[in-house]
Scaffold this motif. Structure first.
Motif, PDB file in Angstrom:
ATOM      1  N   SER A  91      -2.794  -5.351  -3.894  1.00 16.97           N
ATOM      2  CA  SER A  91      -2.618  -4.263  -2.697  1.00 16.97           C
ATOM      3  C   SER A  91      -2.451  -5.088  -2.123  1.00 16.97           C
ATOM      4  N   THR A  92      -2.429  -4.476  -0.686  1.00 15.05           N
ATOM      5  CA  THR A  92      -1.966  -5.972   0.143  1.00 15.05           C
ATOM      6  C   THR A  92      -2.038  -5.023   1.637  1.00 15.05           C
ATOM      7  N   LEU A 114      -4.187  -0.966   7.655  1.00 20.10           N
ATOM      8  CA  LEU A 114      -3.615  -0.024   6.906  1.00 20.10           C
ATOM      9  C   LEU A 114      -3.680  -0.913   5.140  1.00 20.10           C
ATOM     10  N   LEU A 115      -4.729  -0.609   4.366  1.00 21.63           N
ATOM     11  CA  LEU A 115      -4.414  -1.256   2.821  1.00 21.63           C
ATOM     12  C   LEU A 115      -3.358  -0.037   2.143  1.00 21.63           C
ATOM     13  N   HIS A 122       6.886   6.937  -7.124  1.00 21.12           N
ATOM     14  CA  HIS A 122       7.211   7.816  -6.168  1.00 21.12           C
ATOM     15  C   HIS A 122       6.106   9.065  -5.499  1.00 21.12           C
ATOM     16  N   LYS A 123       5.685   9.574  -6.774  1.00 17.56           N
ATOM     17  CA  LYS A 123       5.272  11.018  -6.301  1.00 17.56           C
ATOM     18  C   LYS A 123       3.610  10.769  -6.166  1.00 17.56           C
ATOM     19  N   ALA A 128      -1.171   5.937  -1.337  1.00 19.84           N
ATOM     20  CA  ALA A 128      -1.365   4.710  -1.917  1.00 19.84           C
ATOM     21  C   ALA A 128      -2.103   4.196  -0.331  1.00 19.84           C
ATOM     22  N   THR A 129      -2.102   4.839   0.596  1.00 19.71           N
ATOM     23  CA  THR A 129      -2.152   3.819   1.732  1.00 19.71           C
ATOM     24  C   THR A 129      -3.908   4.326   2.096  1.00 19.71           C
ATOM     25  N   ARG A 130      -4.097   3.620   2.293  1.00 22.13           N
ATOM     26  CA  ARG A 130      -5.596   4.127   3.659  1.00 22.13           C
ATOM     27  C   ARG A 130      -5.529   3.490   4.810  1.00 22.13           C
TER      28      ARG A 130
END
Length: 140
Positions: A91-92, A114-115, A122-123, A128-130
């Motif tokens: 993660s970044t 934003l992590l 893709h689904k 995937a983002t916090r």
């Protein structure tokens, strides 16, 4: 007596006019530590981030950060952004924020982040983002 009065009047005025400096050691409200190395004349900087929290069972490692400050040295409360490339997870995190100095001279970095973590398809992008906020105070 006059000396004390002069000092009492000078210190708040001096602190309020002080420019915020990103360079140094910082800690956020969760206990994560960040080191920002010198900001160059172009406004870019690097450093390291040691998070106190993570959604992984892996050992937490110090991770590199890269960033840029808007108009280095020209503004009292500069805006900035940086990314952290986590060394212990796929993660970044991207942080954006602003540096403030209060009337006592205390510096804080108010940030939003934003992590993004890697997902297998893709689904799964929806999870995937916090997003969150962090307030850093200067340690040194």
């Amino acid at each position: 007596c006059c000396l004390l009065l002069t000092l009492a009047l000078f210190v708040p005025c001096h602190a309020a006019s002080r420019k915020c400096d990103l360079h140094g050691l910082w800690r956020n409200e969760l206990g994560s530590n960040m080191t920002v190395l010198a900001v160059n004349t172009a406004g870019t900087f690097s450093g390291s981030y040691h998070t106190a929290v993570a959604a992984t069972n892996k050992q937490i490692l110090v991770s590199p950060l890269q960033g840029a400050q808007q108009h280095p040295g020209a503004k009292r409360h500069p805006t900035f952004g940086f990314t952290v490339q986590w060394q212990f997870s796929d993660s970044t995190t991207a942080f954006v924020g602003q540096c403030f100095v209060d009337h006592r001279g205390k510096e804080t970095l108010e940030t939003m982040w934003l992590l993004r973590e890697e997902v297998l398809s893709h689904k799964d992008t929806w999870k995937a983002t916090r997003v969150g906020t962090s307030i850093f105070t200067r340690i040194k």
